[in-house]
Write a protein that holds these residues in place. Structure first.
Motif, PDB file in Angstrom:
ATOM      1  N   HIS A 112      18.598 -15.835  33.110  1.00  0.00           N
ATOM      2  CA  HIS A 112      18.329 -16.686  31.952  1.00  0.00           C
ATOM      3  C   HIS A 112      16.870 -16.643  31.488  1.00  0.00           C
ATOM      4  O   HIS A 112      16.530 -17.248  30.474  1.00  0.00           O
ATOM      5  CB  HIS A 112      18.724 -18.131  32.252  1.00  0.00           C
ATOM      6  N   GLY A 135      19.312 -18.366  18.058  1.00  0.00           N
ATOM      7  CA  GLY A 135      20.095 -19.271  18.900  1.00  0.00           C
ATOM      8  C   GLY A 135      19.242 -20.190  19.737  1.00  0.00           C
ATOM      9  O   GLY A 135      18.297 -20.823  19.242  1.00  0.00           O
ATOM     10  N   ASN A 136      19.562 -20.265  21.025  1.00  0.00           N
ATOM     11  CA  ASN A 136      18.827 -21.149  21.932  1.00  0.00           C
ATOM     12  C   ASN A 136      17.699 -20.422  22.652  1.00  0.00           C
ATOM     13  O   ASN A 136      17.194 -20.893  23.668  1.00  0.00           O
ATOM     14  CB  ASN A 136      19.777 -21.765  22.969  1.00  0.00           C
ATOM     15  N   GLU A 191      16.584 -17.198  27.535  1.00  0.00           N
ATOM     16  CA  GLU A 191      17.904 -17.139  26.901  1.00  0.00           C
ATOM     17  C   GLU A 191      17.991 -15.992  25.877  1.00  0.00           C
ATOM     18  O   GLU A 191      17.630 -14.880  26.196  1.00  0.00           O
ATOM     19  CB  GLU A 191      18.262 -18.508  26.298  1.00  0.00           C
ATOM     20  N   THR A 192      18.439 -16.263  24.650  1.00  0.00           N
ATOM     21  CA  THR A 192      18.704 -15.176  23.701  1.00  0.00           C
ATOM     22  C   THR A 192      17.448 -14.416  23.284  1.00  0.00           C
ATOM     23  O   THR A 192      17.563 -13.315  22.727  1.00  0.00           O
ATOM     24  CB  THR A 192      19.410 -15.718  22.445  1.00  0.00           C
ATOM     25  N   LYS A 232      31.372 -16.392  22.038  1.00  0.00           N
ATOM     26  CA  LYS A 232      29.979 -16.709  21.723  1.00  0.00           C
ATOM     27  C   LYS A 232      29.922 -17.664  20.529  1.00  0.00           C
ATOM     28  O   LYS A 232      30.929 -17.837  19.821  1.00  0.00           O
ATOM     29  CB  LYS A 232      29.218 -15.418  21.425  1.00  0.00           C
ATOM     30  N   PRO A 233      28.787 -18.293  20.281  1.00  0.00           N
ATOM     31  CA  PRO A 233      28.716 -19.230  19.147  1.00  0.00           C
ATOM     32  C   PRO A 233      29.122 -18.613  17.809  1.00  0.00           C
ATOM     33  O   PRO A 233      29.657 -19.301  16.944  1.00  0.00           O
ATOM     34  CB  PRO A 233      27.247 -19.664  19.148  1.00  0.00           C
ATOM     35  N   ASP A 244      25.528 -24.367  28.274  1.00  0.00           N
ATOM     36  CA  ASP A 244      24.070 -24.553  28.360  1.00  0.00           C
ATOM     37  C   ASP A 244      23.453 -23.389  29.103  1.00  0.00           C
ATOM     38  O   ASP A 244      24.130 -22.397  29.414  1.00  0.00           O
ATOM     39  CB  ASP A 244      23.719 -25.895  29.016  1.00  0.00           C
ATOM     40  N   GLY A 245      22.146 -23.507  29.373  1.00  0.00           N
ATOM     41  CA  GLY A 245      21.433 -22.482  30.117  1.00  0.00           C
ATOM     42  C   GLY A 245      21.298 -22.891  31.573  1.00  0.00           C
ATOM     43  O   GLY A 245      22.286 -23.210  32.244  1.00  0.00           O
ATOM     44  N   THR A 277      16.707 -25.179  29.943  1.00  0.00           N
ATOM     45  CA  THR A 277      17.779 -24.998  28.961  1.00  0.00           C
ATOM     46  C   THR A 277      19.102 -25.607  29.424  1.00  0.00           C
ATOM     47  O   THR A 277      20.132 -25.401  28.784  1.00  0.00           O
ATOM     48  CB  THR A 277      17.980 -23.507  28.640  1.00  0.00           C
ATOM     49  N   ILE A 315      24.661 -25.210  23.784  1.00  0.00           N
ATOM     50  CA  ILE A 315      24.891 -24.019  22.966  1.00  0.00           C
ATOM     51  C   ILE A 315      25.962 -24.301  21.913  1.00  0.00           C
ATOM     52  O   ILE A 315      25.924 -23.751  20.819  1.00  0.00           O
ATOM     53  CB  ILE A 315      25.261 -22.840  23.879  1.00  0.00           C
ATOM     54  N   TYR A 316      26.907 -25.178  22.254  1.00  0.00           N
ATOM     55  CA  TYR A 316      27.925 -25.624  21.312  1.00  0.00           C
ATOM     56  C   TYR A 316      27.813 -27.138  21.125  1.00  0.00           C
ATOM     57  O   TYR A 316      27.606 -27.875  22.101  1.00  0.00           O
ATOM     58  CB  TYR A 316      29.339 -25.339  21.845  1.00  0.00           C
TER      59      TYR A 316
END
Length: 529
Positions: free
Chosen positions: A143, A166-167, A184-185, A254-255, A286-287, A293, A311-312
């Motif tokens: 992560h 994103g996050n 993260e992303t 994914k989102p 989440d992360g 995160t 994340i959602y």
């Protein structure tokens, strides 16, 4: 006339994971099935001149271990990079990366996997090690990553003014320059530049890794990231007889995933091989705590200003989960924070109201922290916990950042295996490799012996029987295969492990002295010491 077995193991201490017959002395295998489980004096009728007979010498036999949280192809590919799991400090890191650089002169990138937090802070340190080639190293949990200046320049994110999608977080200094830490992303902004290995190289790494996995007694895994391309990679190996590991492959939602894109999950569900099969969907809510995160009910203890969102949203997750549930997919959701666990349980509850209740066996993965109000909701909703014992810092002396992030008030319900078990939950255990080692003995060791961080904390350890059942029978139940595997039972698949010791005669603190001496998958010996 009785069946004549291909293989018999006798004089063993067999822990069957079968509640109706928990112990036996001998077993017989014909083809890919177990045909006898019982006493030494009764197994003789299955012997023939061609039967291989093994003396178990009183050692333990268990069903093959089912790792309920795994990243098989991703982890196998990472084995082609520098392995940083045992790095203790900067000098270790320097020696490991420079050694890898010398051994891989034709590779444009120097990449590594598995470093712990607090060993490196950013690009300046990596520049001191290797300044003229792009360097990218990933934390053990996947992560957070760190890149040197060369890599950041190639990605176009060194200078101020570029944000992560994103996050994701590009950590920047007071002047807006990227420090080299990517969360993260944001990691993808660099990692996407690294050329993928060829298909032949992926296959080579995967087959090599599966052999190592088999040597630890693991015979099945629940893969936690996937799509049709990865599924077909496993299916191709099954077709050639080279996939000596059963792999349950979910579709990664994914989102940005749309309802139309979920058709791929439906196509994957149609693939039901003996070794590679679909039928599930995977979400990340989440992360992780380490990178600030994780989604929490209350703020971080060491940085109350860190307030990550999931994340959602609840609405977004419920909408997508309801679509997956309606398709008949099982759902797995990554949740490290107690806020993430709660949001997913709220979503599952909403899905049941809209779609109706069924035997869905939806799961929550990790559950590193849980709020006490949410523990009974698992059994109420029929949701399964999937947990990884080796994620827990073994003791405070390790200096792990995790307990500091969480804070002392949350320690009593951190990695709360005993609380979850006593609430009536059957926990499916696994490793989350390559985040943590895939060797089940390490996970048994932590589950048996983890130290309290505070003397007043509840004891969250489990018994050896509970841990093995979580790695076998309950893990099989967590993938709808409880009538096929996860128990040493007549008619079940011959996925079996013979150990070097009687595990139940060992002091729990000595459990790591035991190793598998034989692993059988589908009736075939795939590892023998």
């Amino acid at each position: 006339m009785s069946i004549k077995a291909d293989l018999i193991i006798e004089n063993a201490n067999i822990f069957t994971s079968d509640a109706n017959k928990p112990h036996a002395e001998a077993l017989a295998i014909k083809g890919n099935r177990i045909v006898f489980v019982g006493a030494n004096e009764d197994v003789g009728q299955y012997k023939d001149t061609s039967t291989r007979v093994i003396n178990g010498m009183g050692h333990t036999i268990t069903p093959g271990f089912i790792d309920s949280h795994f990243h098989l192809l991703w982890g196998s590919i990472s084995m082609g990079g520098a392995q940083l799991y045992e790095v203790k400090g900067f000098d270790d890191l320097q020696a490991t990366l420079q050694s890898f650089e010398k051994e891989n002169k034709t590779s444009e990138w120097v990449e590594g996997r598995g470093i712990k937090y607090n060993i490196i802070s950013g690009r300046d340190e990596l520049d001191k090690i290797i300044p003229d080639r792009p360097v990218y190293i990933n934390a053990y949990d996947g992560h957070t990553s760190w890149a040197n200046t060369k890599a950041l320049e190639m990605a176009g994110i060194l200078q101020p003014g570029v944000d992560a999608p994103g996050n994701g977080v590009i950590v920047r200094d007071e002047n807006g320059m990227a420090t080299g830490e990517l969360r993260e992303t944001a990691m993808n902004m660099v990692s996407d530049l690294i050329p993928e290995p060829s298909e032949a190289r992926k296959r080579e790494l995967l087959i090599s890794t599966i052999k190592k996995i088999n040597a630890t007694g693991v015979t099945s895994v629940h893969n936690m990231n996937g799509e049709m391309e990865e599924m077909m990679f496993y299916a191709a190996l099954e077709d050639t007889g080279e996939l000596n590991l059963r792999v349950y492959v979910p579709y990664w939602v994914k989102p940005e995933t749309t309802e139309e894109m979920l058709k791929e999950a439906a196509e994957m569900m149609k693939i039901q091989g003996e070794f590679a099969r679909g039928g599930a969907a995977k979400f990340f809510m989440d992360g992780v705590w380490e990178s600030y995160t994780a989604l929490n009910v209350d703020p971080y203890a060491d940085d109350p200003e860190a307030k990550p969102d999931g994340i959602y949203s609840l609405e977004h997750f419920t909408r997508m989960a309801a679509l997956c549930d309606k398709m008949g997919l099982q759902i797995f959701v990554h949740c490290c924070g107690d806020g993430a666990v709660r949001r997913v349980l709220d979503g599952y509850e909403a899905v049941q109201r809209s779609n109706g209740k069924r035997d869905s066996r939806h799961r929550v993965e990790h559950i590193e922290v849980i709020h006490p109000d949410d523990i009974p909701r698992f059994t109420q909703l029929g949701v399964l916990p999937s947990m990884q014992t080796s994620h827990a810092p073994f003791s405070m002396s390790e200096g792990d950042v995790w307990p500091t992030r969480v804070g002392e008030k949350r320690w009593p319900l951190s990695f709360a295996w005993r609380n979850m078990k006593e609430a009536g939950n059957n926990i499916a255990f696994g490793s989350d490799w390559p985040v943590a080692p895939y060797d089940p003995m390490i996970n048994l060791h932590v589950g048996l012996n983890r130290e309290k961080w505070n003397p007043t904390d509840p004891d969250q350890t489990l018994s050896l029987e509970e841990l093995i059942i979580g790695y076998t029978r309950d893990a099989a139940y967590a993938e709808f295969k409880e009538n096929e595997k996860g128990q040493i039972k007549e008619g079940y698949l011959a996925d079996v492990v013979l150990f070097s010791h009687d595990l139940f005669a060992l002091d729990p603190k000595e459990i790591l002295t035991a190793k598998p001496t034989m692993t059988i998958v589908d009736g075939k010996i795939v590892f023998e010491a």
